[in-house]
Scaffold this motif. Structure first.
Motif, PDB file in Angstrom:
ATOM      1  N   GLU A   8     -32.516-159.601  36.239  1.00  0.00           N
ATOM      2  CA  GLU A   8     -32.141-158.907  37.475  1.00  0.00           C
ATOM      3  C   GLU A   8     -32.411-157.416  37.353  1.00  0.00           C
ATOM      4  O   GLU A   8     -32.857-156.769  38.304  1.00  0.00           O
ATOM      5  N   SER A   9     -32.121-156.867  36.186  1.00  0.00           N
ATOM      6  CA  SER A   9     -32.358-155.439  35.977  1.00  0.00           C
ATOM      7  C   SER A   9     -33.838-155.135  36.108  1.00  0.00           C
ATOM      8  O   SER A   9     -34.240-154.135  36.709  1.00  0.00           O
ATOM      9  N   ILE A  10     -34.647-156.016  35.540  1.00  0.00           N
ATOM     10  CA  ILE A  10     -36.091-155.792  35.601  1.00  0.00           C
ATOM     11  C   ILE A  10     -36.582-155.897  37.038  1.00  0.00           C
ATOM     12  O   ILE A  10     -37.349-155.053  37.510  1.00  0.00           O
ATOM     13  N   ALA A  11     -36.086-156.910  37.742  1.00  0.00           N
ATOM     14  CA  ALA A  11     -36.498-157.068  39.133  1.00  0.00           C
ATOM     15  C   ALA A  11     -36.109-155.832  39.929  1.00  0.00           C
ATOM     16  O   ALA A  11     -36.895-155.309  40.731  1.00  0.00           O
ATOM     17  N   GLN A  12     -34.900-155.348  39.657  1.00  0.00           N
ATOM     18  CA  GLN A  12     -34.439-154.184  40.405  1.00  0.00           C
ATOM     19  C   GLN A  12     -35.249-152.940  40.015  1.00  0.00           C
ATOM     20  O   GLN A  12     -35.578-152.117  40.865  1.00  0.00           O
ATOM     21  N   ALA A  13     -35.578-152.832  38.739  1.00  0.00           N
ATOM     22  CA  ALA A  13     -36.354-151.686  38.279  1.00  0.00           C
ATOM     23  C   ALA A  13     -37.723-151.676  38.954  1.00  0.00           C
ATOM     24  O   ALA A  13     -38.227-150.647  39.403  1.00  0.00           O
ATOM     25  N   ARG A  14     -38.306-152.864  39.048  1.00  0.00           N
ATOM     26  CA  ARG A  14     -39.616-152.929  39.698  1.00  0.00           C
ATOM     27  C   ARG A  14     -39.505-152.603  41.176  1.00  0.00           C
ATOM     28  O   ARG A  14     -40.372-151.935  41.749  1.00  0.00           O
ATOM     29  N   ALA A  15     -38.429-153.078  41.783  1.00  0.00           N
ATOM     30  CA  ALA A  15     -38.223-152.772  43.199  1.00  0.00           C
ATOM     31  C   ALA A  15     -38.071-151.265  43.376  1.00  0.00           C
ATOM     32  O   ALA A  15     -38.649-150.671  44.291  1.00  0.00           O
ATOM     33  N   ALA A  16     -37.321-150.651  42.485  1.00  0.00           N
ATOM     34  CA  ALA A  16     -37.109-149.204  42.586  1.00  0.00           C
ATOM     35  C   ALA A  16     -38.437-148.476  42.394  1.00  0.00           C
ATOM     36  O   ALA A  16     -38.744-147.506  43.113  1.00  0.00           O
ATOM     37  N   ALA A  17     -39.239-148.956  41.451  1.00  0.00           N
ATOM     38  CA  ALA A  17     -40.537-148.325  41.213  1.00  0.00           C
ATOM     39  C   ALA A  17     -41.418-148.449  42.454  1.00  0.00           C
ATOM     40  O   ALA A  17     -42.085-147.484  42.851  1.00  0.00           O
ATOM     41  N   SER A  18     -41.397-149.614  43.075  1.00  0.00           N
ATOM     42  CA  SER A  18     -42.205-149.799  44.288  1.00  0.00           C
ATOM     43  C   SER A  18     -41.725-148.888  45.400  1.00  0.00           C
ATOM     44  O   SER A  18     -42.532-148.256  46.104  1.00  0.00           O
ATOM     45  N   ALA A  19     -40.411-148.811  45.553  1.00  0.00           N
ATOM     46  CA  ALA A  19     -39.856-147.977  46.619  1.00  0.00           C
ATOM     47  C   ALA A  19     -40.244-146.520  46.380  1.00  0.00           C
ATOM     48  O   ALA A  19     -40.576-145.779  47.315  1.00  0.00           O
ATOM     49  N   THR A  20     -40.219-146.124  45.121  1.00  0.00           N
ATOM     50  CA  THR A  20     -40.595-144.756  44.773  1.00  0.00           C
ATOM     51  C   THR A  20     -42.061-144.515  45.113  1.00  0.00           C
ATOM     52  O   THR A  20     -42.420-143.508  45.726  1.00  0.00           O
ATOM     53  N   ALA A  21     -42.890-145.456  44.716  1.00  0.00           N
ATOM     54  CA  ALA A  21     -44.324-145.322  44.961  1.00  0.00           C
ATOM     55  C   ALA A  21     -44.591-145.228  46.453  1.00  0.00           C
ATOM     56  O   ALA A  21     -45.387-144.399  46.910  1.00  0.00           O
ATOM     57  N   ALA A  22     -43.896-146.065  47.216  1.00  0.00           N
ATOM     58  CA  ALA A  22     -44.116-146.075  48.661  1.00  0.00           C
ATOM     59  C   ALA A  22     -43.765-144.728  49.269  1.00  0.00           C
ATOM     60  O   ALA A  22     -44.341-144.292  50.253  1.00  0.00           O
ATOM     61  N   LEU A  23     -42.805-144.067  48.639  1.00  0.00           N
ATOM     62  CA  LEU A  23     -42.363-142.778  49.161  1.00  0.00           C
ATOM     63  C   LEU A  23     -43.329-141.660  48.748  1.00  0.00           C
ATOM     64  O   LEU A  23     -43.663-140.786  49.532  1.00  0.00           O
TER      65      LEU A  23
END
Ligand code: SF4
Ligand code: SF4
Lengths: 298, 418, 178
Positions: free
Chosen positions: B315-330
Motif C-alpha cells: 500500500e505504501s508503494i502504491a501510494q508513493a507511486r500515486a504521489a509521484a504521479s500527482a507530483t509529475a502531473a503538477l
C-alpha cells in the motif's frame, strides 16, 4: 428380476423386527428377490470399530461388504448408521489404497476378499432409483388418502454426501422421502427443521436428557408448522427416537401431544397390503387413526 | 573498514539499542547511499579536540600501524568536513516520513521492565541476519534460545487510552514472524494472542492458514491481561481464549508486543511548515479519503506511506507511486491551471492594512509593491477558495469569485422572497 | 481446569505430540481450522448443550490439551452425523477429529463403559446392539428367532472374531478375546 442383499444390522432385527418384516414384505411385493447375507454382522456402529481406527472401521465393514460381493448383489439397509458406516468404508477403501491393502491382508487371513463393487442402498434411494415412483404408485393397494406426513430422512442418509453413491440434489433440502409419501397419496410438506437431528444415537446413550430435549425441540416445530397425522422416517434409529423416545417424553409429562411414527418401509409395506399387526408390532405410539385413514380410503 | 576499527561505541539506534555500533558507522545495511559517516558527538577525535584542542584518536583515518591495522584505504576520512544545509527550489513536495512504533513502557500490565518483553520491531531486528544477534534467536536477558514465545496483538491499537485505530499491519507481521520461526525451528512453541485476526485481501488469509498448519497456536478474543515475571525468569501470560471459552495462562520465555504504529515525532510541526494539517490521530491528513488520497490541503504538498496512516508495504508503494504521479502531473507541464473559485484583491481598493495575510490558511497572501505602495496580493496557485479573506477585508477590496457580494445578496433575496 | 477448581486452562500443558498423534489418527487437516464456528452452530452436541462440542474440541485438539480432552466424555456424545464434515469451510472434517480423539482415548482406556459394552457385544455376537428379548419380538412378526446374521452361523462368527483379533482390538479390549 432384481435382486438385493438385505442387510439387517442390529436395531432392526433385535429392537424393531417389524421393520425387517416390512422390508421383506415390500421387496416381495415390488418383485425384488431377497438375498440373505448369511454371516453379516453389525455395520459396525460408529462408536465401536470406527472409534478405534480407520483400518478397524474399514476391515469390519469390508467383512459385510464381501459377503454381498460374494453373492453378487448390492446391499439394502433400513438403518441410517448402517448406510453411512458402510458407504464411508467403501469411500475410504477407494481413497486410501494403503488401508485397502491392509484390509485385503486381514480379509485373506479369514478366507475372504473384497474388490469394492458393492453399492449400499437405503430404503429411500432404493425405492426412488431402483423401483421408481411410477411403479410404486401402480403397485400400492391402499392410497394414503391425503395423510399429512412429516418426513425425517435422517442424518446418516444425507451426510457426508461425498461418500454416498447417490442421493438428494440438496441434502439440506431433502425431497425424495417427501416425493415418495406424495406418490402414495400423502401430503408431505417441507418444514423448517426438516434436517435437524432427532437426538438418537451416541447423544441418547451418553446424555439422554439432553438428547430428548433436542428431540422435543424438533417435534414442537413439526407440530407447530405441520401438525401432521404421521411422521415418516427414513432411518431405524430415528424411528426409535420418534416412537419410543416420544413415548418416554409423554411418560415424563414433557409432551402433551402425540405424533405417530412409521419407518418408510413400514408405511410402504402397509400401502402394499402388509399385515398391519406385524408391520407395526413394536410401535409405542398408537397408529389407529393413521391405519383407519389409509384403509378407510379404499 | 572504519566501522570495524573505530574504538567508540554507542547504542545502535537502528537495532533499538539491543546492540552497539561505532562512532564511524553505516546507518543500516540498506542505507542509501551506503556510505560511512562519523557521528560527531560520539567521535573521540571531535570530543578530544573540543576538550584539549588535540586529537586523541584518528584510528579510522590512520589505522593502528603497530598492529598492522590500516586506516581508510580510500583516504575518505575528512575531519574538517562540515554539515551543510542546502536550499532547493521545488515545485512540489512529497512528505514520506514513515511512522514510529510505540515503545513498550506505556504498557505497565505487561512487565515492560523485563528485558524479555520486547516490541515486534525489536523482535524483527532479532530475527534479522544483520540484527544484533546476527539472526540467532536469543532472548535479551540471558542469551538463551526461547522455547515458548507469546505474541500479543493490538498493544496500544484499538485502545481509547492510546490509539483508537487499528494499526493494520500487526496481524500479518505477527504471522510472518511465526512463520519464519516455525520454518526455522519447528519445535518452538508459539502462541499468538489476537482480539481477532485481520487478514483482509488476496494471499493474506492463505498465509494465515499456512501459518496455522505450521503449528502456530492462535488464541482469539485473547487480549492479554497481564504478563508477570516469575522467579525462574519465565513470563506468565494471562489471557482469554474465546474458542475454549475460558481464561488461559501460559509460561513463556519471551513476550513480543505488537505495539501500535504511531505518527512520527514532529509530524505536526513538519505539516504546518507546509500548511498541511494532521487528523485527530496525529497523521497528516489527505484531502479526501477516496478521491484525493495523496493530496494535502496545501497545494503541491503530497503524502505517501505511514505519515498518512498505518499501512503495509504494497500500500505504501502504491501510494508513493500515486504521489509521484500527482507530483509529475503538477510539475511537468510547466503551467498551472487555477481554480475558478478563488479570491482576488482589487489593489486599488486595498488599504494595506494587512488583516488578511495571517488569516489565510494557505499562506497565499503576500504584501507586494503596487503602484509604489505595499498592497495585498493573492497567489492564485495557492488560493484554495475558502473565502476567509474576502469576508474579513474591512475595505471590501477582496472579491471571492463565484460568491461576490452581489451574488450572495441576490441569493438571500431569492430565499426570503416568499 | 486444574488448580483446585480454579477455572483457568494452562496452555503450557499443551503437547504438540498429542496434536501429531491426532493427525496420525485421521484428523489430518486439524491445524487448518480457523475456528470460524460453523460446525459449532450445526452440531447436535452443541445444540443439545454438551460442554465440549465440536468447535471447542477441534481447538483444544489443536492446542494439544490432552488431559482436558480425554477427561471429558463429550466426544462420545458425537452423533457421527457428519453435518460438520458437510459444511466445514476449511474441509477439516471435524468428525474425523472426534474420531481421532476417541481413538487416542481408547488407547489409554479413557472412554465410557458403554463403549466397551458395545465392543464386547460386537465381538461375542457380531452385533454391537444386542438387546434382551429379541426372540419374542421376532416371533411376534413371524420371523425366525434369530436373524440370518453371524449370530446364526457359528463358523462365520468365529471367522469374524478372528478378523477382529487382527486389529487393535486385540491390544485394547478389556475383556477376553477367545
Ligand atoms: S467449521 Fe471447520 S473451520 Fe470452522 S470451526 Fe469447525 S472445524 Fe474449524
Ligand atoms: S458428526 Fe459429531 S461433531 Fe460433527 S456435527 Fe455431528 S455430532 Fe457434531
Amino acid at each position: 428380476m432384481q435382486k438385493i442383499g438385505i442387510f439387517l444390522g442390529c436395531n432392526i432385527p433385535f429392537n424393531r423386527p417389524d421393520i425387517e418384516y416390512s422390508m421383506r414384505f415390500l421387496l416381495k411385493e415390488l418383485g425384488v428377490e431377497i438375498v440373505e447375507l448369511e454371516g453379516a454382522t453389525c455395520c459396525p456402529a460408529y462408536g465401536t470399530m470406527p472409534s478405534l481406527g480407520l483400518l478397524e472401521w474399514a476391515v469390519a465393514s469390508a467383512w459385510n461388504l464381501s459377503i454381498a460381493e460374494e453373492k453378487g448383489v448390492d446391499m439394502l439397509t433400513g438403518c441410517g448408521s448402517c448406510y453411512g458406516v458402510q458407504n464411508e468404508a467403501n469411500y475410504y477403501l477407494k481413497k486410501h489404497p494403503e488401508i485397502k491393502e491392509q484390509v485385503d491382508k486381514i480379509l485373506a487371513k479369514v478366507g475372504r476378499k473384497y474388490d469394492g463393487t458393492v453399492k449400499v442402498w437405503n430404503v429411500i434411494n432404493f425405492i426412488y432409483e431402483k423401483i421408481g415412483l411410477d411403479t410404486l404408485k401402480q403397485k400400492i393397494k391402499y392410497n394414503l388418502n391425503g395423510l399429512k406426513c412429516a418426513v425425517q430422512t435422517g442424518c446418516h442418509n444425507l451426510w457426508p454426501s461425498k461418500a454416498f453413491p447417490s442421493g438428494e440434489d440438496n441434502t439440506f433440502f431433502p425431497k425424495r422421502l417427501r416425493e415418495i409419501c406424495e406418490i402414495m397419496g400423502g401430503v408431505a410438506p417441507h418444514y423448517s427443521t426438516i434436517t435437524d437431528c432427532c437426538g438418537m444415537g451416541a447423544l441418547r446413550s451418553n446424555a439422554p436428557e439432553k438428547s430428548l430435549a433436542l428431540f422435543k425441540k424438533k417435534l414442537d416445530v413439526i407440530k407447530e408448522e405441520l401438525d401432521p397425522d404421521l411422521a415418516v422416517i427414513g432411518c431405524s434409529s430415528c424411528l426409535l427416537q420418534f416412537d419410543a423416545g416420544q413415548a418416554l417424553l409423554i411418560e415424563q409429562k414433557k409432551l402433551n401431544y402425540k405424533i405417530p411414527a412409521l419407518h418408510l418401509a413400514q408405511l410402504t409395506a402397509i400401502a402394499l397390503g402388509a399385515e398391519v399387526e406385524k408391520a407395526t408390532a413394536m410401535a409405542s405410539i398408537p397408529l389407529n387413526g393413521v391405519i383407519t385413514k389409509i384403509k378407510g380410503g379404499n | 573498514m572504519c566501522t570495524e576499527i573505530c574504538p567508540a561505541r554507542v547504542p545502535n539506534e537502528y537495532n533499538f539499542g539491543l546492540d552497539q555500533r561505532r562512532a564511524a558507522y553505516i546507518e543500516y545495511p540498506q542505507a542509501v547511499p551506503k556510505k560511512a559517516v562519523i557521528d560527531e558527538p560520539n567521535c573521540l577525535y571531535f570530543k578530544s579536540i573540543k576538550k584539549t584542542g588535540k586529537p586523541a584518536c584518528e584510528i579510522c583515518k590512520k589505522g593502528i600501524p603497530p598492529k598492522g591495522i590500516q586506516g581508510c584505504p580510500a583516504d575518505a576520512i575528512k575531519f574538517d568536513d562540515k554539515d551543510e544545509y542546502m536550499n532547493i527550489r521545488v515545485g512540489a513536495v512529497i512528505i514520506a516520513t514513515g511512522f514510529k512504533p510505540m515503545p513498550k513502557h506505556y504498557f505497565k500490565e505487561y512487565s515492560p521492565h523485563s528485558p524479555d518483553v520486547i516490541t515486534s520491531m525489536e523482535f524483527e531486528r532479532i530475527l534479522s541476519a544483520t540484527g544484533p544477534t546476527g539472526g540467532e534467536l536469543k532472548r535479551p536477558s540471558d542469551g538463551t534460545k526461547p522455547k515458548t514465545i507469546a505474541m500479543i496483538s493490538c498493544v496500544g491499537s484499538r485502545d481509547e487510552r492510546y490509539h483508537p485505530y487499528c494499526s493494520k499491519v500487526c496481524c500479518m507481521y505477527m504471522l510472518k514472524h511465526a512463520r519464519i520461526l516455525k520454518e526455522k525451528y519447528p519445535d518452538i512453541k508459539l502462541y499468538l494472542f489476537f482480539i481477532d485476526v485481520r487478514t483482509a485481501g488476496k494471499d493474506f488469509e492463505e498465509f494465515y492458514v499456512y501459518t496455522r498448519e505450521l503449528g502456530a497456536k492462535i488464541i482469539r478474543g485473547g487480549r492479554v491481561s497481564s504478563v508477570d515475571v516469575k522467579p525462574n525468569g519465565k513470563l506468565r501470560v494471562r489471557g482469554f481464549d474465546v474458542d475454549l471459552c475460558s481464561p488461559v495462562e501460559l509460561e513463556a520465555d519471551l513476550v513480543v508486543l505488537a505495539t501500535a504504529i504511531e505518527p512520527p515525532d514532529g509530524v505536526e510541526e513538519l505539516g504546518s511548515m507546509f500548511t498541511a494539517t494532521c487528523g485527530r490521530e496525529g497523521f497528516l491528513r489527505e484531502v479526501h479519503t477516496k478521491l484525493y488520497p495523496v493530496e494535502t490541503q496545501a497545494r503541491g504538498v503530497f503524502i505517501a506511506g505511514c505519515v498518512q496512516g498505518p499501512k503495509d508495504i504494497p500500500e505504501s508503494i502504491a501510494q508513493a507511486r500515486a504521489a509521484a504521479s500527482a507530483t509529475a502531473a503538477l510539475v511537468i507541464p510547466g503551467k498551472i491551471k487555477f481554480e475558478a473559485i478563488i479570491s482576488e484583491v482589487d489593489r486599488d481598493k486595498c488599504s494595506s492594512c494587512g488583516v488578511c495575510v495571517p488569516l489565510c490558511p494557505y499562506t497565499a497572501i503576500r504584501i507586494v509593491e503596487y503602484k509604489g505602495k505595499e498592497k495585498a496580493y493573492i497567489e492564485p496557485a495557492l488560493c484554495a477558495g475558502c473565502g476567509v479573506c474576502a469576508s474579513a477585508c474591512p475595505s471590501r477590496a477582496i472579491t471571492f469569485h463565484g460568491f461576490t457580494t452581489d451574488q450572495i445578496m441576490a441569493q438571500i433575496e431569492a430565499l426570503t422572497e416568499a | 481446569m486444574e488448580e483446585g477448581g480454579v477455572n483457568v486452562i494452562d496452555l503450557t500443558q499443551g503437547d504438540e505430540s498429542f496434536v501429531k498423534e491426532l493427525i496420525a489418527l485421521g484428523a489430518d487437516e486439524l491445524r487448518e481450522c480457523i475456528q470460524c464456528g460453523k460446525c459449532g452452530a450445526t452440531c447436535p452436541m452443541a445444540l443439545a448443550g454438551l460442554e465440549f462440542f465440536i468447535k471447542r474440541i477441534v481447538h483444544a485438539a489443536n492446542l494439544g490439551l490432552r488431559d482436558i480432552l480425554l477427561e471429558d466424555s463429550s466426544v462420545w456424545g458425537c452423533q457421527s452425523c457428519n453435518r460438520c464434515v458437510e459444511i466445514c469451510p476449511m474441509d477439516i472434517k471435524p468428525y474425523e477429529v472426534i474420531q481421532a480423539v476417541r481413538r487416542a482415548a481408547v488407547k489409554v482406556e479413557a472412554c465410557p463403559a458403554n463403549t466397551y459394552e458395545g465392543l464386547r457385544n460386537l465381538y461375542r455376537f457380531g452385533h454391537a446392539v444386542f438387546p434382551k428379548g429379541f426372540e419374542e419380538r421376532r416371533k411376534k412378526v413371524g420371523l425366525p428367532e434369530k436373524p440370518p446374521t453371524a449370530l446364526s452361523f457359528d463358523e462365520f462368527r468365529k471367522k469374524y472374531q478372528e478378523l477382529l483379533r487382527q486389529t487393535i482390538l486385540e491390544e485394547i479390549a478389556p475383556f477376553p478375546l477367545d
